[in-house]
Design an enzyme around this catalytic site. Sequence first.
Site, PDB file in Angstrom:
ATOM      1  N   TYR A 226      30.156  -2.928 -10.715  1.00  0.00           N
ATOM      2  CA  TYR A 226      29.180  -2.955 -11.808  1.00  0.00           C
ATOM      3  C   TYR A 226      28.724  -1.542 -12.170  1.00  0.00           C
ATOM      4  O   TYR A 226      28.796  -0.621 -11.363  1.00  0.00           O
ATOM      5  CB  TYR A 226      27.963  -3.803 -11.445  1.00  0.00           C
ATOM      6  CG  TYR A 226      27.055  -3.168 -10.420  1.00  0.00           C
ATOM      7  CD1 TYR A 226      26.008  -2.329 -10.806  1.00  0.00           C
ATOM      8  CD2 TYR A 226      27.245  -3.385  -9.056  1.00  0.00           C
ATOM      9  CE1 TYR A 226      25.163  -1.730  -9.870  1.00  0.00           C
ATOM     10  CE2 TYR A 226      26.415  -2.794  -8.118  1.00  0.00           C
ATOM     11  CZ  TYR A 226      25.389  -1.975  -8.520  1.00  0.00           C
ATOM     12  OH  TYR A 226      24.582  -1.375  -7.601  1.00  0.00           O
ATOM     13  N   PHE A 236      21.930   4.201 -14.735  1.00  0.00           N
ATOM     14  CA  PHE A 236      20.951   4.322 -13.657  1.00  0.00           C
ATOM     15  C   PHE A 236      21.485   3.840 -12.312  1.00  0.00           C
ATOM     16  O   PHE A 236      20.896   4.109 -11.274  1.00  0.00           O
ATOM     17  CB  PHE A 236      19.666   3.565 -13.998  1.00  0.00           C
ATOM     18  CG  PHE A 236      19.862   2.088 -14.226  1.00  0.00           C
ATOM     19  CD1 PHE A 236      19.908   1.200 -13.162  1.00  0.00           C
ATOM     20  CD2 PHE A 236      19.998   1.598 -15.514  1.00  0.00           C
ATOM     21  CE1 PHE A 236      20.099  -0.158 -13.366  1.00  0.00           C
ATOM     22  CE2 PHE A 236      20.182   0.240 -15.726  1.00  0.00           C
ATOM     23  CZ  PHE A 236      20.236  -0.648 -14.646  1.00  0.00           C
ATOM     24  N   ASP A 237      22.632   3.129 -12.313  1.00  0.00           N
ATOM     25  CA  ASP A 237      23.189   2.641 -11.048  1.00  0.00           C
ATOM     26  C   ASP A 237      24.631   2.223 -11.286  1.00  0.00           C
ATOM     27  O   ASP A 237      24.982   1.761 -12.389  1.00  0.00           O
ATOM     28  CB  ASP A 237      22.371   1.447 -10.532  1.00  0.00           C
ATOM     29  CG  ASP A 237      22.722   1.082  -9.093  1.00  0.00           C
ATOM     30  OD1 ASP A 237      23.364   1.897  -8.407  1.00  0.00           O
ATOM     31  OD2 ASP A 237      22.342  -0.020  -8.654  1.00  0.00           O
ATOM     32  N   ILE A 252      18.577  -9.278  -9.358  1.00  0.00           N
ATOM     33  CA  ILE A 252      17.643  -9.609 -10.436  1.00  0.00           C
ATOM     34  C   ILE A 252      18.016 -10.947 -11.081  1.00  0.00           C
ATOM     35  O   ILE A 252      19.179 -11.368 -11.075  1.00  0.00           O
ATOM     36  CB  ILE A 252      17.592  -8.498 -11.497  1.00  0.00           C
ATOM     37  CG1 ILE A 252      18.963  -8.267 -12.133  1.00  0.00           C
ATOM     38  CG2 ILE A 252      17.035  -7.214 -10.907  1.00  0.00           C
ATOM     39  CD1 ILE A 252      18.951  -7.261 -13.268  1.00  0.00           C
ATOM     40  N   TYR A 277      13.399  -5.873 -13.969  1.00  0.00           N
ATOM     41  CA  TYR A 277      12.370  -5.312 -13.088  1.00  0.00           C
ATOM     42  C   TYR A 277      10.968  -5.360 -13.687  1.00  0.00           C
ATOM     43  O   TYR A 277      10.030  -4.811 -13.116  1.00  0.00           O
ATOM     44  CB  TYR A 277      12.754  -3.879 -12.697  1.00  0.00           C
ATOM     45  CG  TYR A 277      14.000  -3.856 -11.850  1.00  0.00           C
ATOM     46  CD1 TYR A 277      13.957  -4.188 -10.505  1.00  0.00           C
ATOM     47  CD2 TYR A 277      15.233  -3.543 -12.414  1.00  0.00           C
ATOM     48  CE1 TYR A 277      15.100  -4.192  -9.720  1.00  0.00           C
ATOM     49  CE2 TYR A 277      16.386  -3.554 -11.647  1.00  0.00           C
ATOM     50  CZ  TYR A 277      16.318  -3.877 -10.302  1.00  0.00           C
ATOM     51  OH  TYR A 277      17.455  -3.898  -9.534  1.00  0.00           O
ATOM     52  N   PHE A 293      24.476  -4.217 -18.399  1.00  0.00           N
ATOM     53  CA  PHE A 293      25.385  -4.161 -17.255  1.00  0.00           C
ATOM     54  C   PHE A 293      26.812  -4.519 -17.645  1.00  0.00           C
ATOM     55  O   PHE A 293      27.038  -5.495 -18.376  1.00  0.00           O
ATOM     56  CB  PHE A 293      24.959  -5.159 -16.169  1.00  0.00           C
ATOM     57  CG  PHE A 293      23.807  -4.716 -15.323  1.00  0.00           C
ATOM     58  CD1 PHE A 293      24.012  -3.901 -14.218  1.00  0.00           C
ATOM     59  CD2 PHE A 293      22.522  -5.131 -15.619  1.00  0.00           C
ATOM     60  CE1 PHE A 293      22.952  -3.498 -13.425  1.00  0.00           C
ATOM     61  CE2 PHE A 293      21.452  -4.742 -14.826  1.00  0.00           C
ATOM     62  CZ  PHE A 293      21.671  -3.920 -13.724  1.00  0.00           C
TER      63      PHE A 293
END
Length: 302
Positions: A226, A236-237, A252, A277, A293
């Site tokens: 991902y 961010f990730d 999430i 979040y 995502f």
Amino acid sequence: MNKFTKLSLFALLLATTIFSSCKKEYDTAQTIDDAAIKAYISKNNLTQMQPDSAKTGFYFQVTNPTDGTLFLNKDSVLYDVTVKSMTNGTTYLQSPSNGNLGTYVGYLNSFFQSSLSTTITYNIPAIRTAVLKLKPGGTARILLPSYLAFGRNGAGPIPSNENLDFIIKTYPYRKQWLFDDAKIQSYLTAKNLTATKDLSRVYYIVGTEGTGSDVITNESTLILKYTGRFLDGTSFDSSTDGTFSTTLNGVIAGWGLLTKFKAGTKVRLFIPSDLAYGAGGRNSIPPNAVLDFDIEIVKVTN
């Protein structure tokens, strides 16, 4: 005059002196701040600035849309803030570009910013007073004297005795989920993307249909690749080496949509903030951030 009377008189005189000294210091700060704000208004030709009706010392102006009704204390308000120095224009506070702030109007006098302190809530009633003059989508600009802001102690990057130019921009939505949906739709239109909106309010685009046979449940163990981004494209990730393992109970809520798919699926999810979040954010993810995502379901184990 007896000893007791002399001591009482001395104490009274001392208290009067201290009170007069404090009052003089306060009056001096108030006088200095007010002169500085009036000079700032004149220099920048801020002809629409008005003193607050209670004459507490701050000035403000509002810009409103033509329709809508004024905020009430009970209403939710979604907003961004910018706080600058009136002395040199330094920006001390700026809402994150990939999220927004939100609370009830009645709570706006309790100003909290994690960049100022992890624990302290500051009492700044001028914010609520100005927002009560706004309709959703309106903007308030507040010239805030130091003694009504962060005073002699300052806060975070804000130095002591600093007069502030405080801008609050509200959004024309009374619910965060409506605002998030509008953000996603605007993004899809701008990028010429066609996505399906799930009943959960997550939007998705299937790039590759999976051919696996295992049904995915919240308890299934998934091996995933991902990459997570904000709507401005900032990542961010990411985990793309095929080693990330999880169940849907451990991530999430927006990822729950993966139960629709099979191993081998490549899908893009646009997730509203309340299914990510939320209002608290997390680490580098700001409050009320919509997330984007790319996910590949590598393996499913039940």
